[in-house]
Write an enzyme that holds these catalytic residues in place. Structure first.
Site, mmCIF file in Angstrom:
data_model
loop_
_atom_site.group_PDB
_atom_site.id
_atom_site.type_symbol
_atom_site.label_atom_id
_atom_site.label_comp_id
_atom_site.label_asym_id
_atom_site.label_seq_id
_atom_site.Cartn_x
_atom_site.Cartn_y
_atom_site.Cartn_z
ATOM 1 N N ASP A 106 -113.955 -62.894 105.126
ATOM 2 C CA ASP A 106 -112.559 -63.153 104.741
ATOM 3 C C ASP A 106 -112.135 -62.265 103.561
ATOM 4 O O ASP A 106 -112.797 -62.245 102.527
ATOM 5 C CB ASP A 106 -112.464 -64.649 104.377
ATOM 6 C CG ASP A 106 -111.126 -65.065 103.782
ATOM 7 O OD1 ASP A 106 -110.136 -64.375 104.041
ATOM 8 O OD2 ASP A 106 -111.095 -66.099 103.081
ATOM 9 N N HIS B 274 -109.277 -69.550 99.058
ATOM 10 C CA HIS B 274 -110.032 -68.347 99.432
ATOM 11 C C HIS B 274 -110.848 -67.835 98.252
ATOM 12 O O HIS B 274 -110.394 -67.859 97.112
ATOM 13 C CB HIS B 274 -109.084 -67.243 99.913
ATOM 14 C CG HIS B 274 -108.272 -67.637 101.106
ATOM 15 N ND1 HIS B 274 -108.699 -67.415 102.396
ATOM 16 C CD2 HIS B 274 -107.077 -68.264 101.208
ATOM 17 C CE1 HIS B 274 -107.785 -67.881 103.242
ATOM 18 N NE2 HIS B 274 -106.793 -68.403 102.537
#
Length: 554
Positions: free
Chosen positions: A193, A368
């Site tokens: 990611d 994140h």
């Protein structure tokens, strides 16, 4: 020899945020990871959602073994109704993810035909030549997993969306041990990611917002309106705990919040204290200082509960002077205008608005991982090959630089949607491209609501240059004009009435110069009028409106 290579084919999510979809192919078996959507940019006029073009999968439909989901956010599951209407294959996901999927498929009347299978972190799943181990990761949603995919040439690790939170509110921490074990066994490729690759340091834990939220709950004298993403179960749980501590009842307003809190309660992720929750209709029965109203619409969506309450147009949620509105979420790029419009309305009502302006303590943390967590993951699993996923081109490029600078990865590869990466135990090579793109859908509907490029082009044309309708009444018997042509102009700043009169004359001249045979063929007449009128308007106004002649038979 090409048959003995693993193919990695991103169909969406590399080069944009959203629409995440990745295919892995070994010989005649294809595994798909995630099936997301993307919300449209402003130039996609009237389009509601954008999903990946899955031509590659439909062309190889007999080879697709299933879709495995990493978690339940829209950019990972939102494209499922569209994809399953084209390609009905088994879907695999964790309990909470599948609960979200069920609601989505039911909305599109696809649930009865869908095959949904639950996966559990730490329990292997086998699909053809792929043996998949889901690993618990933390994110802004609950029940999220990374996928360690054991293939004939080695392990491919797909992180999904993640951050390293060792003390999340649900007590299910990031499984560092499992990643360390993988690193010892050896990882062929890491797909990681890239969302927060440009943020230094670590992303704070979900618990880091508690002190500031506690302060806000304590300082608020009247009603407290609490708005966050409906999928932020950690944040909702925290708000429920704080409301109970500060003696406030909670009313939940907004369909998306209602759905997600109901699912989270059913699955045990939310356990509100007895008597804490009240029906929105009971708001008027309690004094303002005893109320916390959870309300959806943190991104300023036009018909959301918060947007309507901000203009005093909601049945239950009334925002009065002195109330506090807390927007516990980040501003998603592209939504700034609508969010600030809602904030302006709230300020007009003399409410105190607290939003993520970077001051006075944390009211929101990202889901994140930042740079140090990305480095930590690379350090733990020490992959041979590295491929950044989930992000715009600049994020992917920055991520390749970060991975390369660590000196642990043999090769970091920058990929974009549609590129094919072939892997074996010793090499990773780009070998070509497959068809990819985006499919625009109106009103979140099924396949029948696909918006073609031509339609969007017409919408853009109309929005920029307007439309001209020359209306001509022709006598069916004689073929003669009944009266002067009418000209209707919309979306154009017409300088003076004289222009319309001149345009009428242009149409009249075109008709006078046409033979009876031409007049009898309406297709020919329309084309002649369109051409002459286009030339006239372009010359006199420097505009190119959409011209649609209408012929009425009398």
């Amino acid at each position: 020899m090409a048959q003995d290579k693993l193919k990695l084919i991103p169909l969406g999510g590399l080069g944009e945020f959203g629409m995440n979809c990745m295919a892995l192919r070994w010989q005649d078996d294809i595994l798909v990871i995630d099936a997301g959507l993307m919300f449209p940019e402003e130039e996609l006029l009237g389009v509601d959602i954008v999903v990946p073009d899955i031509s590659y999968l439909t062309e190889n439909r007999d080879k697709v073994r299933g879709i495995v989901l990493t978690h339940g956010h829209e950019d990972h599951i939102g494209g499922l109704p569209w994809i399953l209407s084209e390609l009905n294959v088994p879907v695999y996901g964790t309990e909470f993810t599948l609960a979200f999927v069920e609601g989505k498929l039911e909305e599109h009347n696809l649930l009865d035909d869908a095959e949904l299978n639950e996966i559990i972190p730490g329990h292997r799943l086998t699909l053809g030549p792929f043996s998949i181990m889901p690993i618990r990761v933390t994110h802004s949603l609950v029940d999220c997993v990374a996928l360690a995919i054991h293939t004939p040439v080695g392990v491919v690790l797909h992180t999904g969306d993640f951050k390293v939170d060792l003390s999340p509110t649900d007590g299910q921490p990031f499984d560092l041990q499992a990643f360390a074990e993988l690193g010892k066994q050896g990882v062929l490729a890491l797909l990681q990611d890239s969302t927060n690759v440009d943020r230094r340091g670590y992303t704070p834990s979900e618990k880091a917002v508690r002190p500031r939220l506690n302060e806000i709950f304590g300082q608020t004298k009247k009603k407290l309106f609490f708005s966050c993403f409906s999928s932020s179960i950690h944040r909702i749980r925290l708000a429920m705990e704080l409301a109970a501590e500060h003696g406030r009842k909670i009313a939940i307003i907004g369909r998306s919040l209602d759905n997600s809190t109901e699912i989270a309660q059913d699955l045990g992720y939310l356990e509100p204290a007895p008597g804490l929750l009240i029906h929105p209709g009971q708001i008027k029965d309690f004094p303002p200082e005893k109320l916390c109203i959870m309300i959806s619409g943190t991104q300023g969506e036009p018909m959301s509960a918060l947007s309507r309450a901000a203009v005093n147009n909601h049945k239950f949620a009334r925002i009065d002077a002195g109330d506090t509105v807390l927007m516990s979420s980040r501003v998603i790029p592209g939504n700034e205008k609508s969010i600030y419009r809602v904030i302006d309305h709230l300020e007009r009502r003399d409410a105190t608005v607290i939003y993520d302006d970077g001051t006075a303590g944390l009211i929101h943390v990202s889901g994140h991982g930042s740079q140090e967590e990305l480095r930590l993951m690379i350090n733990l699993v020490r992959p041979k090959f590295f491929v950044p996923i989930h992000g715009d081109y600049r994020h992917l490029k920055r991520h390749v630089e970060l991975a390369s600078s660590m000196g642990l990865v043999e090769k970091a590869i920058l990929m974009e949607d549609g590129e094919v990466l072939e892997l074996d135990r010793n090499s990773a090579t780009k070998t070509g491209n497959v068809t990819v793109g985006r499919v625009c859908i109106d009103s979140g509907g099924a396949a029948s609501d696909v918006v073609e490029d031509l339609v969007i082009r017409d919408r853009r044309h109309l929005s920029e240059d307007g439309i001209v309708l020359p209306i001509i009444a022709i006598n069916k018997g004689t073929g003669r004009l009944e009266n002067l042509p009418e000209i209707v102009m919309r979306g154009m700043a017409v300088p003076e009435e004289g222009l319309i009169a001149e345009a009428r004359q242009v149409v009249q001249r075109t008709l006078d110069g046409s033979s009876n045979e031409e007049k009898a063929d309406y297709g020919v007449v329309k084309e002649k009028i369109r051409t002459d009128l286009k030339r006239f308007i372009q010359k006199s106004m420097s505009r190119r409106p959409l011209i649609m002649p209408v012929i009425l038979e009398i």
